[in-house]
Design a protein around this motif. Structure first.
Motif, PDB file in Angstrom:
ATOM      1  N   ARG A 122       2.234   1.758  -3.492  1.00  0.00           N
ATOM      2  CA  ARG A 122       1.214   2.234  -4.449  1.00  0.00           C
ATOM      3  C   ARG A 122       0.866   3.701  -4.201  1.00  0.00           C
ATOM      4  NH1 ARG A 122      -1.141  -2.782  -2.994  1.00  0.00           N
ATOM      5  NH2 ARG A 122      -2.767  -1.697  -1.830  1.00  0.00           N
ATOM      6  N   ILE A 123       0.692   4.079  -2.931  1.00  0.00           N
ATOM      7  CA  ILE A 123       0.374   5.470  -2.600  1.00  0.00           C
ATOM      8  C   ILE A 123       1.548   6.367  -2.995  1.00  0.00           C
ATOM      9  CG2 ILE A 123      -0.056   7.095  -0.689  1.00  0.00           C
ATOM     10  CD1 ILE A 123      -2.506   5.401  -1.346  1.00  0.00           C
ATOM     11  N   GLU A 132      -6.906   2.255  -5.477  1.00  0.00           N
ATOM     12  CA  GLU A 132      -7.100   1.334  -4.358  1.00  0.00           C
ATOM     13  C   GLU A 132      -8.430   0.588  -4.452  1.00  0.00           C
ATOM     14  OE1 GLU A 132      -4.733   0.350  -2.219  1.00  0.00           O
ATOM     15  OE2 GLU A 132      -3.599   1.583  -3.611  1.00  0.00           O
ATOM     16  N   LEU A 152       0.837  -1.199   0.000  1.00  0.00           N
ATOM     17  CA  LEU A 152       0.000   0.000   0.000  1.00  0.00           C
ATOM     18  C   LEU A 152       0.873   1.251   0.000  1.00  0.00           C
ATOM     19  CD1 LEU A 152      -2.764   1.410   0.211  1.00  0.00           C
ATOM     20  CD2 LEU A 152      -2.599   1.145   2.697  1.00  0.00           C
ATOM     21  N   THR A 199      -5.804   8.038  -4.178  1.00  0.00           N
ATOM     22  CA  THR A 199      -6.102   6.657  -3.775  1.00  0.00           C
ATOM     23  C   THR A 199      -7.030   5.943  -4.755  1.00  0.00           C
ATOM     24  OG1 THR A 199      -7.946   7.408  -2.407  1.00  0.00           O
ATOM     25  CG2 THR A 199      -5.792   7.180  -1.318  1.00  0.00           C
TER      26      THR A 199
END
Length: 190
Positions: free
Chosen positions: A22-23, A85, A19, A82
């Motif tokens: 990715r962020i 996500e 995470l 985001t």
């Protein structure tokens, strides 16, 4: 790849690290799209260059307030940072076929709860309506059922469906062997 210390509490091991990566990639892409240097973006967000660099490189998972400051500095939104996500979540289940069998089909992380029931002749169920305003959906796969929603009765046959907005009570009684799917979800706000 750098490892983030601490116990991952969002899924499988390493999910927190993935995470963060990715962020970080989304933050870097937005910063570059805004034609800002790392130093300029850090200054606009009120943070150190090294902290922003660690976030972009996936070495640090930004808290929500920090991510909000970064989004404001980059003239974008948290939703944009985001947006990737919205990942596919898979849960394997089997629809019950024997009377008296029931199964929850939805993934535990979802707000939508989907169930399958197989009812014997004259078998009945009380639909579980979690606390708070929830909508109820019922679909009959096979057989016939009488569904009671807040004391109003509906007879449903194969492939019939019922959608109830925020019922207080709901139950079903089979008129012979029956199989049905039912789901609850947060009430729709129109």
């Amino acid at each position: 790849m750098a490892r983030i210390a601490g116990t991952d509490s969002i899924g499988e091991p390493g999910e927190k690290t993935r995470l963060a990566v990715r962020i970080g990639e989304a933050v870097r892409a937005q910063r570059k799209a805004a034609n800002l240097t790392l130093s300029q973006a850090a200054q606009l967000a009120g943070m150190s260059v090294s902290h922003l660099s660690n976030i972009e490189n996936g070495q640090t998972l930004a808290s929500l307030p920090v991510l909000a400051r970064i989004a404001t500095a980059l003239r974008t939104s948290l939703a944009e940072l985001t947006r990737d996500e919205d990942r596919l979540v898979i849960q394997t289940s089997r629809i019950p076929v024997e009377p008296g069998e029931a199964a929850k089909l939805s993934h535990p992380m979802l707000q939508l709860e989907v169930f399958a029931e197989a009812l014997a002749d004259a078998g009945s169920i009380e639909f579980s309506l979690p606390p708070g305003a929830r909508d109820l959906f019922v679909f009959v796969l096979e057989g016939s059922v009488v569904v009671s929603i807040d004391a109003v009765v509906y007879e449903l046959g194969p492939e019939d469906a019922l959608d109830a907005r925020t019922p207080h009570s709901a139950s079903a009684r089979a008129l012979g062997p029956a199989r049905l799917l039912w789901a609850t979800a947060p009430a729709q706000q129109f």
